[in-house]
Write an enzyme that holds these catalytic residues in place. Structure first.
Site, short mmCIF file in Angstrom:
data_model
loop_
_atom_site.label_atom_id
_atom_site.label_comp_id
_atom_site.label_asym_id
_atom_site.label_seq_id
_atom_site.Cartn_x
_atom_site.Cartn_y
_atom_site.Cartn_z
N ASP A 1 -0.64 -1.95 7.83
CA ASP A 1 0.25 -2.87 8.57
C ASP A 1 1.62 -2.89 7.90
OD1 ASP A 1 1.34 -4.89 10.04
OD2 ASP A 1 0.12 -6.49 9.19
N ASP B 1 2.01 1.84 -4.37
CA ASP B 1 2.44 2.46 -3.12
C ASP B 1 1.28 2.45 -2.14
OD1 ASP B 1 4.35 4.43 -1.59
OD2 ASP B 1 2.37 5.36 -1.56
#
Length: 277
Positions: A161, A140
């Site tokens: 991003d 994650d």
């Protein structure tokens, strides 16, 4: 909004993001001390501009192709980064994502940590980074962001991003950035985002401003002279703790990017301003 990397490789947002990222890392490397570069949403690392995803959108024509055709020397480092993954400066088949660009910038003392949660993209990333010294994780992104801080090297950069597929993406970025600042207040963080709805973006900026981060630079690239409702209008970057040399050299680079990427019939705008002046 789905912003999966492979569909938008080499578009105007990639050009701005990667040109600015190169300038940022080079400014930090004016000092000899080691850097840790962390990319939390690394994607595939390398993209085939002739592949079905890129061809479906055709966005490279208004992005990297324009930048390569522009002779402005301020875009030279960006053009060189793209040329390095192709057969030569005249051929454009592949586009380097942030992982490949960051790998090109590494000095012997620097460290590169990449993360991609999507299993297929993570496999592609490992293939793209074969032969490099990059560490590749499949976790994650927000958990990894915090787990890697503070960096083991004296200085570092975190690049965030995400694809903005989840409705809570901006809220997770805000919360994780706040936590990261408590652990690593001197570190450099770069956050990319798409620009679609001006009012919604302003609300997010207001929430980020409330974090009270002193050195919080906001770069925005609006492609059109007036908002185009319901479509992608541009992209931006938040940069926490940018080095002085980078901030000083930014205006001419942004003007070169605006000129190269302005759509036909539009001038567009490219701005850099402190979130908390």
């Amino acid at each position: 909004m789905n912003y999966r990397h492979s569909f938008h490789a080499g578009n105007s947002a990639d050009v701005v993001k990667h040109a600015v990222l190169i300038a940022l890392v080079k400014a930090l490397q004016r000092k000899p001390s080691a850097l840790t570069l962390i990319d939390t949403h690394a994607g595939c690392g390398l993209y085939d501009l002739g592949g079905p995803d890129a061809l479906r959108t055709g966005e490279a024509a208004q992005g990297v192709l324009r930048a390569l055709a522009d002779a402005d020397p301020l875009l030279g480092d960006y053009r060189a980064a793209v040329a390095s993954v192709n057969e030569g400066p005249e051929e454009l088949r592949l586009y380097p994502g942030s992982p490949r660009i960051l790998a090109q910038l590494l000095r012997e003392q620097d460290v590169l940590i990449l993360n991609e949660k999507h299993p297929e993209d993570a496999q592609a990333l490992r293939r793209a980074m074969r032969g490099s010294n990059a560490a590749v994780h499949e976790r994650d992104a927000y958990e990894l962001w915090l787990a890697m801080l503070p960096t083991r090297t004296p200085r570092g950069v975190v690049v965030v991003d995400p694809p903005y597929e989840q409705t809570d993406e901006r809220a997770r970025i805000t919360a994780t950035l706040a936590a990261a600042q408590r652990k690593w207040s001197h570190g450099v963080t770069v956050i990319w985002y798409p620009l679609k709805d001006r009012a919604a973006h302003q609300r997010w900026k207001d929430k980020l401003r409330q974090l009270g981060i002193p050195k919080f630079l906001n770069i925005e690239h609006w492609l059109y002279d007036a908002d185009q409702p319901g479509i992608y209008n541009g992209a931006g970057l938040f940069v926490v703790n940018p080095p002085y040399a980078f901030a000083q050299g930014l205006p001419p680079l942004l003007e070169a990017l605006r000129t190269a990427l302005a759509p036909e019939g539009h001038r567009g705008t490219m701005t850099a301003a402190w979130l908390n002046p």
